[in-house]
Design an enzyme around this catalytic site. Structure first.
Site, PDB file in Angstrom:
ATOM      1  N   HIS A  60       0.764  -1.254  -0.006  1.00 18.27           N
ATOM      2  CA  HIS A  60      -0.006  -0.048   0.120  1.00 18.27           C
ATOM      3  C   HIS A  60       1.097   1.255   0.003  1.00 18.27           C
ATOM      4  O   HIS A  60       0.327   2.273  -0.319  1.00 18.27           O
ATOM      5  CB  HIS A  60      -0.973   0.178   1.253  1.00 18.27           C
ATOM      6  CG  HIS A  60      -0.390   0.165   2.625  1.00 18.27           C
ATOM      7  ND1 HIS A  60      -0.057  -0.861   3.507  1.00 18.27           N
ATOM      8  CD2 HIS A  60      -0.078   1.466   3.167  1.00 18.27           C
ATOM      9  CE1 HIS A  60       0.415  -0.284   4.637  1.00 18.27           C
ATOM     10  NE2 HIS A  60       0.408   1.055   4.433  1.00 18.27           N
ATOM     11  N   ASP A  90       0.125  -7.560   1.047  1.00 21.78           N
ATOM     12  CA  ASP A  90       0.486  -6.388   1.370  1.00 21.78           C
ATOM     13  C   ASP A  90       2.130  -6.036   1.293  1.00 21.78           C
ATOM     14  O   ASP A  90       2.771  -5.390   2.135  1.00 21.78           O
ATOM     15  CB  ASP A  90       0.139  -5.838   2.583  1.00 21.78           C
ATOM     16  CG  ASP A  90       0.190  -3.973   2.557  1.00 21.78           C
ATOM     17  OD1 ASP A  90       0.346  -3.449   1.679  1.00 21.78           O
ATOM     18  OD2 ASP A  90      -0.030  -3.587   3.711  1.00 21.78           O
ATOM     19  N   SER A 167       5.100   2.067   7.944  1.00 22.46           N
ATOM     20  CA  SER A 167       4.591   0.989   6.951  1.00 22.46           C
ATOM     21  C   SER A 167       5.834   0.521   6.112  1.00 22.46           C
ATOM     22  O   SER A 167       6.424   1.524   5.386  1.00 22.46           O
ATOM     23  CB  SER A 167       3.620   1.251   6.195  1.00 22.46           C
ATOM     24  OG  SER A 167       2.314   1.363   7.158  1.00 22.46           O
TER      25      SER A 167
END
Length: 263
Positions: A60, A90, A167
């Site tokens: 993402h 992901d 992230s």
């Protein structure tokens, strides 16, 4: 070996359906607003897995971008090519043209025990090179428990602070080995962070760098874990002769057309 990744993706905003009503055209003619292009920018983290410039991050973080800007801790900046993205886990692979780069040491997540030290490194809220520490809080958190049922990952849970911008960065053990990829997937999380186990990431990364895509096993069924309560709910909708008597097991709710299960 931990990097900052700045991505940009072009998004086209469409004319709202309500404005397409013929009544609006009658009054405004062809002066309805045209679709507008805008650029969405985001910042995440990543880490170098080989000296020749192979990087790993969250899908993402780079989704929708062909190239990204990669900034190393020493200040050098490179254009990174997004080699492949796997939305199911992901995980994404990025390549920069460089050599003799520092790289991480991959560890094992399969032998983790709750209570062990956990260290997260990344760029939360754009604050580069931030280190937070905590412990492994729990293991094997399902995607549905974490709130992302479309993913196929058993997450590591940690109380090391993980915020937007973290992230794609590494979760490390007390020997500095990468045991997971941090992912800021719960905006409402307070004192809870989640990471993709490095074994899962390693399998995905190898396929992304070799083939540019990942092949996942696919059965083609929708299934429900049976409990006495769910059994009673299902039985309300079933014909008399098809009532379920078991309290445990798996109920096949649907078989998808043209799937392996259908065949």
């Amino acid at each position: 070996a931990v990097v900052r990744i700045d991505s940009a993706r072009r998004v086209t905003s469409q004319v709202p359906d309500a404005l397409r009503n013929p009544l609006f055209k009658r009054f405004f003619g062809d002066q309805l607003p045209a679709p507008q292009d805008r650029v969405e920018r985001g910042t995440g983290s990543g880490f170098i897995v080989s000296a020749d410039g192979r990087l790993v991050t969250n899908a993402h973080v780079v989704s929708g971008s062909d190239t990204v800007e990669v900034k190393l801790k020493d200040g050098r900046t490179f254009e990174g090519k997004v080699v492949g993205v796997d939305s199911v886990t992901d995980v994404a692979a990025v390549k920069i043209n460089a050599s003799n780069l520092p790289s991480v040491q991959l560890g094992k997540s399969s032998t983790l025990i709750p209570g062990q030290w956990a260290i997260a490194i990344g760029n939360p809220f754009g604050l580069d090179n931030t280190v937070t520490a905590g412990i492994i809080s729990a293991l094997d958190r399902s995607s549905s428990q974490v709130g992302v049922p479309d993913k196929r990952v058993s997450f590591i849970q940690t109380d090391a602070a993980i915020n937007p911008g973290n992230s794609g960065g590494p979760l490390l053990n007390d020997r500095g080995e990468v045991i997971g990829i941090n992912t800021a997937i719960r905006a409402d999380a307070q004192g809870l962070g989640f990471a993709i186990p490095i074994e899962t990431a390693r399998r995905v990364i190898e396929q992304l760098f070799s083939k540019g895509r990942v092949e996942h096993p696919f059965l083609g069924i929708q299934m429900v874990d049976l409990t006495p309560t769910i059994r009673d709910e299902i039985n309300k909708d079933l014909e008399t002769e098809a009532k379920i008597s078991q309290d445990r097991g798996v109920y096949i709710a649907r078989v998808l057309d043209n799937s392996p299960a259908a065949q």
